[in-house]
Each structure stands twice: as structure tokens, then as C-alpha cells.
Design an enzyme around this catalytic site. Sequence first.
Site, PDB file in Angstrom:
ATOM      1  N   GLU A  37      22.708 -47.552 -41.919  1.00 26.03           N
ATOM      2  CA  GLU A  37      24.340 -47.380 -41.850  1.00 26.03           C
ATOM      3  C   GLU A  37      24.611 -46.585 -42.872  1.00 26.03           C
ATOM      4  O   GLU A  37      24.125 -46.316 -44.021  1.00 26.03           O
ATOM      5  CB  GLU A  37      24.858 -48.967 -42.645  1.00 26.03           C
ATOM      6  CG  GLU A  37      26.143 -49.412 -41.881  1.00 26.03           C
ATOM      7  CD  GLU A  37      25.850 -49.506 -40.532  1.00 26.03           C
ATOM      8  OE1 GLU A  37      26.315 -48.561 -39.812  1.00 26.03           O
ATOM      9  OE2 GLU A  37      25.476 -50.697 -40.140  1.00 26.03           O
ATOM     10  N   HIS A  38      25.493 -45.622 -42.593  1.00 28.03           N
ATOM     11  CA  HIS A  38      26.231 -44.402 -43.362  1.00 28.03           C
ATOM     12  C   HIS A  38      25.186 -43.561 -43.511  1.00 28.03           C
ATOM     13  O   HIS A  38      24.979 -42.821 -44.831  1.00 28.03           O
ATOM     14  CB  HIS A  38      26.824 -45.149 -44.511  1.00 28.03           C
ATOM     15  CG  HIS A  38      28.058 -45.825 -44.466  1.00 28.03           C
ATOM     16  ND1 HIS A  38      29.452 -45.166 -44.220  1.00 28.03           N
ATOM     17  CD2 HIS A  38      28.328 -47.036 -44.378  1.00 28.03           C
ATOM     18  CE1 HIS A  38      30.040 -46.187 -44.045  1.00 28.03           C
ATOM     19  NE2 HIS A  38      29.742 -47.230 -44.098  1.00 28.03           N
ATOM     20  N   ASP A  40      24.167 -41.456 -40.782  1.00 28.60           N
ATOM     21  CA  ASP A  40      24.248 -40.507 -39.796  1.00 28.60           C
ATOM     22  C   ASP A  40      25.112 -39.246 -40.235  1.00 28.60           C
ATOM     23  O   ASP A  40      24.475 -38.205 -39.974  1.00 28.60           O
ATOM     24  CB  ASP A  40      25.079 -41.099 -38.287  1.00 28.60           C
ATOM     25  CG  ASP A  40      26.532 -41.660 -38.469  1.00 28.60           C
ATOM     26  OD1 ASP A  40      26.877 -41.567 -39.752  1.00 28.60           O
ATOM     27  OD2 ASP A  40      27.169 -41.880 -37.538  1.00 28.60           O
ATOM     28  N   GLY A 128      34.592 -53.427 -35.411  1.00 28.07           N
ATOM     29  CA  GLY A 128      33.408 -52.744 -36.055  1.00 28.07           C
ATOM     30  C   GLY A 128      32.276 -52.783 -34.951  1.00 28.07           C
ATOM     31  O   GLY A 128      30.968 -52.468 -35.169  1.00 28.07           O
ATOM     32  N   SER A 131      34.462 -50.117 -30.456  1.00 33.83           N
ATOM     33  CA  SER A 131      35.323 -50.140 -29.191  1.00 33.83           C
ATOM     34  C   SER A 131      35.954 -48.737 -28.974  1.00 33.83           C
ATOM     35  O   SER A 131      36.238 -48.423 -27.905  1.00 33.83           O
ATOM     36  CB  SER A 131      36.519 -51.309 -29.389  1.00 33.83           C
ATOM     37  OG  SER A 131      37.201 -50.958 -30.345  1.00 33.83           O
ATOM     38  N   ASP A 176      27.847 -43.706 -33.046  1.00 33.78           N
ATOM     39  CA  ASP A 176      28.520 -44.744 -31.934  1.00 33.78           C
ATOM     40  C   ASP A 176      28.675 -43.869 -30.631  1.00 33.78           C
ATOM     41  O   ASP A 176      28.312 -44.406 -29.569  1.00 33.78           O
ATOM     42  CB  ASP A 176      29.971 -45.006 -32.383  1.00 33.78           C
ATOM     43  CG  ASP A 176      29.954 -45.424 -33.915  1.00 33.78           C
ATOM     44  OD1 ASP A 176      28.880 -46.014 -34.213  1.00 33.78           O
ATOM     45  OD2 ASP A 176      31.035 -45.601 -34.329  1.00 33.78           O
ATOM     46  N   TYR A 226      36.196 -44.320 -46.070  1.00 29.59           N
ATOM     47  CA  TYR A 226      35.087 -43.682 -45.065  1.00 29.59           C
ATOM     48  C   TYR A 226      35.063 -42.171 -45.495  1.00 29.59           C
ATOM     49  O   TYR A 226      33.835 -41.729 -45.950  1.00 29.59           O
ATOM     50  CB  TYR A 226      35.234 -44.033 -43.619  1.00 29.59           C
ATOM     51  CG  TYR A 226      34.287 -43.426 -42.835  1.00 29.59           C
ATOM     52  CD1 TYR A 226      33.219 -44.147 -42.532  1.00 29.59           C
ATOM     53  CD2 TYR A 226      34.028 -42.272 -42.265  1.00 29.59           C
ATOM     54  CE1 TYR A 226      32.121 -44.031 -41.555  1.00 29.59           C
ATOM     55  CE2 TYR A 226      33.305 -41.841 -41.473  1.00 29.59           C
ATOM     56  CZ  TYR A 226      32.266 -42.584 -41.365  1.00 29.59           C
ATOM     57  OH  TYR A 226      31.034 -42.144 -40.474  1.00 29.59           O
TER      58      TYR A 226
HETATM   59  C1  GLA Z   1      31.205 -45.857 -38.074  1.00 27.31           C
HETATM   60  C2  GLA Z   1      31.263 -44.272 -37.886  1.00 27.31           C
HETATM   61  C3  GLA Z   1      29.715 -44.030 -37.526  1.00 27.31           C
HETATM   62  C4  GLA Z   1      28.931 -44.459 -38.881  1.00 27.31           C
HETATM   63  C5  GLA Z   1      29.151 -45.894 -39.140  1.00 27.31           C
HETATM   64  C6  GLA Z   1      28.543 -46.346 -40.577  1.00 27.31           C
HETATM   65  O1  GLA Z   1      31.116 -46.666 -37.191  1.00 27.31           O
HETATM   66  O2  GLA Z   1      31.970 -44.183 -36.666  1.00 27.31           O
HETATM   67  O3  GLA Z   1      29.681 -42.819 -37.430  1.00 27.31           O
HETATM   68  O4  GLA Z   1      28.956 -43.529 -39.774  1.00 27.31           O
HETATM   69  O5  GLA Z   1      30.495 -46.189 -39.590  1.00 27.31           O
HETATM   70  O6  GLA Z   1      27.036 -46.140 -40.578  1.00 27.31           O
END
Ligand code: GLA
Length: 389
Positions: A37-38, A40, A128, A131, A176, A226
Site C-alpha cells: 500500500e502506497h 506504487d 476504496g 470503483s 488500480d 494523498y
Molecule cells: C489509491 C491509488 C493507488 C494507490 C493506493 C494506495 O488507491 O489510486 O494508485 O496509490 O491508493 O496504495
Amino acid sequence: MELDALIEQTQTAFARRYGRAPKWMAAAPGRVNLIGEHTDYNDGYVFPMALERYTMAAAAPRSDEVFHCESEEQKEPVEVRLNQRFQPLPRGSWGNYPLGVVAGFRERALPVPGMDVLVHSSVPLGGGLSSSAALEVAIATLLEAACGVPLDPVEKALLCQRAEHAYAGMPCGIMDQFIAVLAQRDHALLLDCRSRSYEQVPMRDPGVSVLIINTQVKHALTGSEYPTRRRQCESAAAALGVPALRDVTPAQLTLARDRLDPVVYRRARHVVGEIERTLQAAEAMRQGDWERAGQLMYASHASLRDDYEVSCRELDVVVEAARAIGVEGGVFGCRMTGGGFGGCAVALVRTEAVPAVQARLEAEYQRQTGIRPALFVTRPGRGAWVIRG
Ligand code: GLA
């Protein structure tokens, strides 16, 4: 909802709205990130899988050069003239996702014909579970069918990411959109966000289920936090003299501690640790070592809560309730998933224990928060495809 039922509902709703049958139809899945998570946007690794929840996009040609798009889940239709320039809609408008994708096709000089579009989705909105990526990728897949030009999968994912940046104003990473495009049924995707190479990791052990727990809360922070996290990571990488935090080992980071602002240091510590955990968890899952994978999920959650500070009380309540049930009660591990500040948690659960675990988590969450959660089990779903066209 079953896929066939969703397809049929979409066709029926299309005929009701537009008085004719759709000529083209495409679908794309929502996703859950198992771990990573976080990472990418730090060129690291992620390990998501598609949900068996999909966004459908259906369309029929129009005689003029208008792109008209409605959604079963939204009030306002979106409409643009394809032979004129158009701009993003105000922030927060759902129409920015389809428009951003149309813009991406036009930038590539792909001739989008005039069409009436209807979108219908079984992916929970704003929970989350991506979508928005499901919508972008469903529209892109629909346009591929309508233009008769298949895009390279990686280019398609990047086009959709660009739509999110330029139209929705969200500077997301690539996870995503990539999973929505590349997912394979019964596999999770280990994606290297730097090289964009990936491995489809089988997830077909019938004894283990993926349980999603939707906290039903969305804290307003998401929008501003973010981009702030992204900037903090970039400043850590710059201070360390590397292109991205991917290039830093835990030992190097510890040595550099004095050179970094304390908050930036903790952000970097999450990212550097999470990249390692993601590779370790993928290996544990390849081996079917669910207990090890579960421990890594708890460690990921703690790091997101304490160092990255993107969890919230509701997510912490779910994860602690899962931990209290423990492996003996059938839970291998649990963590928040996605950007944070609400949304969903994901748990790996022994299949035969799913009903009991679900009941206990639901009761405990409701007792502590007064909110009724939504829970569902999913197998890894499939990536975007053309249903008709
Ligand atoms: C959101 C972003 C992704 C990623 C996540 C955290 O979903 O769209 O690109 O950074 O947060 O992992």
C-alpha cells in the site's frame, strides 16, 4: 450479484433509457489490494487482485458527434461534442472519469464515434475498491470495441491513469488501472511498478477465502492527504539522492535518519518496509503459507497506521477484531486496503470459518462504532473484457 444478472440488468436499463439495444458492451472489475500500500508511486511492488464485482459500460451509436453518458448509479448525465474541445467538469463530478478516457482516445487520434452510453456497477462506490478505475477501464474497453482498435494493455492502463490525473484531479499511482486491465481469474497480480513487469500468482486454494469488510465510512481527508504523502515520499527520495524510495534499503534509511525530517522519515520507513513485505507476502502465498502472509498483513496495517498515518479508528477496530479472533478462530491476517481514511479492510480467512468470522466481525464493529459494516467474500475476478462488439 452474479455477473450474468448484472449484464442482463445493464441491457434492460439501456433499452429503457435509449429505446434500442446496445451495440457494444464491456466490463472491468473493482480491486482489493492484498498488500503493498502506497508503494506504487514509489516505484515499488503491489499485490492486488480483481473483485468479482464489475462495472459495465454499454453503448449504441448516434447519428451526431455527441458522446452522451448516463449511469444507473448517478443522477447527472454527461455530454460532450466530439468535434469540439472540452474541459474537465468541476472537481468531484463522476463524469470526469468517462470524459478523461474519451480525451485520452482523442489525444491518440483514435476516432471515437458519437454514442449513447450507460454505466452500471456492482463495485461499491467510494469504498476504496477502485470503483473509479473500474469505470475508466470499462469505458476504455468499450471505446476499443467501438473504435475497432485494441490498445496495448499497458498503454490502456496508463491512458486511464492519465484520465484520473488530468480529469479527476487525483494523482494516483498505477496499481488500480493495471489490475483492472490485467487481472486473471483465480490469480493475484504481483506488479513491479517501476519496470511494469508482473507475475500472475495463483490464488485458488479452496480452503482460504478473501473477506472484504467495508467500514462504510469515508473521511474527508483523502483528497488532500494523498498528494501530501506523495510529496513527502519524493522529498525523502531527493534527500537520499535516489530516483524513488524503491532504491533505498531499510539499513540505508536507518543510517540517513538524522538527515530527514522526522515525519518524512516515518513516511519513508513505511514505504521501504512495505516494499519488502509485499515481496515476502507474495512468496508466502506462492508457498500456501497463509499464517506468514497474515502476519505480514498485520505488520502492513500497523505501519500504515503509525508511520504513514492513513488509517482511521474504524479500520483499526476491524483489524483488532480480526486479530482477536486469531488463527484459531479462522483469521490468518487483516489490514486496511487502498488509499485509507475509511473504505475497506481485507482479511484472509479459513473458508470453513467464514460465516462465524463474518458474524463476529460484524457484531464487534457495530458494538464499537455504532455503524453497520458491509461484508462480502470474493474470489479473484477477471480483468476487463469486451462482452459485445
Ligand atoms: C489509491 C491509488 C493507488 C494507490 C493506493 C494506495 O488507491 O489510486 O494508485 O496509490 O491508493 O496504495
